[in-house]
Design an enzyme around this catalytic site. Structure first.
Site, PDB file in Angstrom:
ATOM      1  N   GLY A  46      27.406  31.479  79.599  1.00 59.01           N
ATOM      2  CA  GLY A  46      26.012  31.703  79.470  1.00 59.01           C
ATOM      3  C   GLY A  46      25.697  30.367  78.647  1.00 59.01           C
ATOM      4  O   GLY A  46      26.424  29.832  77.733  1.00 59.01           O
ATOM      5  N   GLN A 104      20.028  25.473  73.324  1.00 54.15           N
ATOM      6  CA  GLN A 104      21.365  24.791  73.033  1.00 54.15           C
ATOM      7  C   GLN A 104      21.555  23.571  73.543  1.00 54.15           C
ATOM      8  O   GLN A 104      22.492  22.599  73.247  1.00 54.15           O
ATOM      9  CB  GLN A 104      22.524  25.720  73.783  1.00 54.15           C
ATOM     10  CG  GLN A 104      22.531  27.084  73.067  1.00 54.15           C
ATOM     11  CD  GLN A 104      23.714  27.841  73.693  1.00 54.15           C
ATOM     12  OE1 GLN A 104      23.258  28.634  74.686  1.00 54.15           O
ATOM     13  NE2 GLN A 104      25.127  27.863  73.364  1.00 54.15           N
ATOM     14  N   CYS A 160      30.505  31.243  71.280  1.00 52.44           N
ATOM     15  CA  CYS A 160      29.655  30.331  71.711  1.00 52.44           C
ATOM     16  C   CYS A 160      29.959  29.027  71.926  1.00 52.44           C
ATOM     17  O   CYS A 160      30.431  28.310  71.133  1.00 52.44           O
ATOM     18  CB  CYS A 160      28.445  30.587  70.453  1.00 52.44           C
ATOM     19  SG  CYS A 160      26.917  29.733  70.672  1.00 52.44           S
ATOM     20  N   LEU A 161      29.134  28.406  72.870  1.00 55.54           N
ATOM     21  CA  LEU A 161      29.388  26.980  73.128  1.00 55.54           C
ATOM     22  C   LEU A 161      28.817  26.092  71.900  1.00 55.54           C
ATOM     23  O   LEU A 161      29.195  24.787  71.684  1.00 55.54           O
ATOM     24  CB  LEU A 161      28.889  26.379  74.366  1.00 55.54           C
ATOM     25  CG  LEU A 161      29.260  27.135  75.510  1.00 55.54           C
ATOM     26  CD1 LEU A 161      28.636  26.764  76.901  1.00 55.54           C
ATOM     27  CD2 LEU A 161      31.007  26.740  75.774  1.00 55.54           C
ATOM     28  N   HIS A 178      22.958  37.851  73.692  1.00 55.35           N
ATOM     29  CA  HIS A 178      23.181  36.845  72.970  1.00 55.35           C
ATOM     30  C   HIS A 178      22.438  35.457  73.351  1.00 55.35           C
ATOM     31  O   HIS A 178      22.007  34.637  72.423  1.00 55.35           O
ATOM     32  CB  HIS A 178      24.793  36.562  73.304  1.00 55.35           C
ATOM     33  CG  HIS A 178      25.328  35.182  72.892  1.00 55.35           C
ATOM     34  ND1 HIS A 178      26.317  35.188  71.861  1.00 55.35           N
ATOM     35  CD2 HIS A 178      24.996  33.942  72.999  1.00 55.35           C
ATOM     36  CE1 HIS A 178      26.757  33.947  71.623  1.00 55.35           C
ATOM     37  NE2 HIS A 178      26.038  33.070  72.494  1.00 55.35           N
ATOM     38  N   GLU A 179      22.054  35.325  74.729  1.00 54.62           N
ATOM     39  CA  GLU A 179      21.502  34.116  75.233  1.00 54.62           C
ATOM     40  C   GLU A 179      20.013  34.306  74.715  1.00 54.62           C
ATOM     41  O   GLU A 179      19.504  33.153  74.301  1.00 54.62           O
ATOM     42  CB  GLU A 179      21.693  33.816  76.538  1.00 54.62           C
ATOM     43  CG  GLU A 179      23.139  33.596  77.218  1.00 54.62           C
ATOM     44  CD  GLU A 179      23.867  32.388  76.422  1.00 54.62           C
ATOM     45  OE1 GLU A 179      23.156  31.351  75.940  1.00 54.62           O
ATOM     46  OE2 GLU A 179      25.034  32.515  76.258  1.00 54.62           O
ATOM     47  N   HIS A 190      19.201  33.168  71.317  1.00 52.97           N
ATOM     48  CA  HIS A 190      19.320  31.499  71.136  1.00 52.97           C
ATOM     49  C   HIS A 190      17.771  31.186  71.414  1.00 52.97           C
ATOM     50  O   HIS A 190      17.232  30.215  70.605  1.00 52.97           O
ATOM     51  CB  HIS A 190      20.004  30.867  72.417  1.00 52.97           C
ATOM     52  CG  HIS A 190      21.435  30.802  71.725  1.00 52.97           C
ATOM     53  ND1 HIS A 190      21.875  29.949  70.750  1.00 52.97           N
ATOM     54  CD2 HIS A 190      22.570  31.057  72.557  1.00 52.97           C
ATOM     55  CE1 HIS A 190      23.256  29.930  70.592  1.00 52.97           C
ATOM     56  NE2 HIS A 190      23.636  30.631  71.556  1.00 52.97           N
TER      57      HIS A 190
END
Length: 179
Positions: A46, A51, A104-105, A146-147, A150
């Site tokens: 994701g 991000q 997470c990225l 989660h996304e 962000h």
């Protein structure tokens, strides 16, 4: 194919709040394409526009693993299943929680248990401007929440204890100094 820079904590741009996409045009479609390229290159499942430094409400998700081609005589491997969420909103969350070890990225190579509602319902637009509403559970519910965090300037480590968060931040800073 364009790989975008993924912002990492403590970059203050990760705290920005996304603005709604006003019109779904070729520019938005290019952002979505580049976000998928970036997510797949980073081996993520994701990615939110925040991000990659874009303050528009866009999320891309693909829960399928990017597996190598099936070996002769082996089981078929699932293909990619990219999903795009433009101007997503969570409209309902269950009271029941589930714990998932999230990564997470934007917080590379660090994971922590996060409690989130086990089910949620979301609305969003697709790349053609079509409106959707769906209830999610399991990993998809965790991922969309989660996304969506962000898009609201929240990183998953905001959901863990101060001690755990500080430990992760110190390890990230040490890794940056060593690099």
């Amino acid at each position: 194919m364009a790989i975008m820079e993924i912002l990492e904590v403590p970059d203050p741009r990760l705290r920005a709040k996304a603005k709604p996409v006003a019109a779904i045009d070729d520019g938005v479609r290019k952002i979505v394409s580049d976000m998928f390229d970036t997510m797949y290159d980073a081996r993520g499942i994701g990615l939110a526009s925040i991000q990659v430094g874009i303050e528009q409400a866009i999320v891309v998700i693909d829960l399928q693993e990017d597996l190598p081609p099936e070996e002769e005589g082996g089981e078929p491997r699932p293909g990619r299943q990219p999903q795009v969420f433009i101007n997503p909103e969570i409209t309902w969350q269950s009271d029941e929680l589930a714990t998932y070890s999230e990564g997470c990225l934007s917080v590379p190579e660090h994971y922590a248990d996060v409690d989130r509602p086990v089910r949620c319902r979301a609305t969003w637009l697709d790349l053609d401007g079509g409106s959707h509403e769906q209830e999610f559970d399991g990993l998809m519910a965790t991922c969309i929440q989660h996304e969506m965090d962000h898009l609201n300037g929240i990183v998953f480590i905001d959901h863990v204890s101060r001690l755990k968060r500080d430990m992760i931040l110190k390890k990230l800073a040490k890794a940056r100094r060593a690099a």
